[in-house]
Write an enzyme that holds these catalytic residues in place. Structure first.
Site, mmCIF file in Angstrom:
data_model
loop_
_atom_site.group_PDB
_atom_site.id
_atom_site.type_symbol
_atom_site.label_atom_id
_atom_site.label_comp_id
_atom_site.label_asym_id
_atom_site.label_seq_id
_atom_site.Cartn_x
_atom_site.Cartn_y
_atom_site.Cartn_z
ATOM 1 N N VAL A 23 -9.661 -74.425 25.712
ATOM 2 C CA VAL A 23 -8.605 -75.262 26.727
ATOM 3 C C VAL A 23 -9.532 -76.146 27.283
ATOM 4 O O VAL A 23 -9.102 -77.374 27.766
ATOM 5 C CB VAL A 23 -8.286 -74.174 27.960
ATOM 6 C CG1 VAL A 23 -7.493 -75.010 29.199
ATOM 7 C CG2 VAL A 23 -7.345 -73.018 27.225
ATOM 8 N N CYS A 24 -10.822 -75.831 27.458
ATOM 9 C CA CYS A 24 -11.825 -76.925 28.028
ATOM 10 C C CYS A 24 -11.947 -77.984 27.013
ATOM 11 O O CYS A 24 -12.001 -79.197 27.817
ATOM 12 C CB CYS A 24 -13.226 -76.274 28.168
ATOM 13 S SG CYS A 24 -13.027 -74.735 29.811
ATOM 14 N N THR A 25 -12.058 -77.659 25.910
ATOM 15 C CA THR A 25 -12.128 -79.135 25.129
ATOM 16 C C THR A 25 -10.850 -79.887 24.828
ATOM 17 O O THR A 25 -11.236 -80.942 24.884
ATOM 18 C CB THR A 25 -12.325 -78.236 23.504
ATOM 19 O OG1 THR A 25 -13.778 -77.477 23.433
ATOM 20 C CG2 THR A 25 -12.521 -79.435 22.501
#
Length: 154
Positions: free
Chosen positions: A46-48
């Site tokens: 999700v962060c990527t």
């Protein structure tokens, strides 16, 4: 722990080193909107996706006069690798000691996962938008861009 920052609150000033070696100071960025987004960890799915979405919309933020800063507890070395691998054009700041999360009162998800919160700060250093959603990474970008563009229109 401080209560969560709200719209209309002054943003906490900070000075920190970015992944590219520059010093970032919120006070030095006065006069232009700043998007500060907190995320849990480099190289997670999700962060990527969130970082790449900010990257893909970066020119729209620049056209609206905004600076984008990503913050997580990862090391500057981790940030350098993450930014290089994903070709991120914005600054990443390490919050290894958690002081920035505390200053911005970023809540944890389920009491343990570092929160994913995006703040839009206007040119006077006032919080104009807060978006908190752990798993809706793409909405962080859309919400922030909408607010930045409305600030630029005034």
């Amino acid at each position: 722990m401080a209560t969560t920052l709200k719209i209309g609150d002054p943003a906490p000033n900070f000075t920190a080193e970015a992944h590219d070696g520059t010093k970032v100071s919120l006070a030095a960025l006065r006069g232009r909107p700043v998007v500060v987004y907190f995320y849990p960890k480099d190289n997670t799915s999700v962060c990527t996706a969130q970082a790449c979405a900010f990257r893909d919309s970066y020119e729209d933020f620049v056209k609206a006069g905004a600076t984008v800063i990503g913050i997580s507890s990862d090391s500057l070395e981790s940030h350098r690798q993450f930014a290089a691998e994903r070709k991120l054009p914005f600054l990443l700041v390490s919050d290894a000691d958690g002081s920035l999360r505390r200053a911005f009162a970023v809540p944890k998800t389920l009491g343990i996962i570092p929160g994913r919160v995006t703040y839009v700060i206007d040119g006077q250093g006032i919080v104009r938008h807060v978006f908190n959603a752990q798993f809706s990474a793409d909405r962080h970008i859309a919400e922030a861009l909408r607010v930045v563009q409305s600030l630029a229109a005034h």
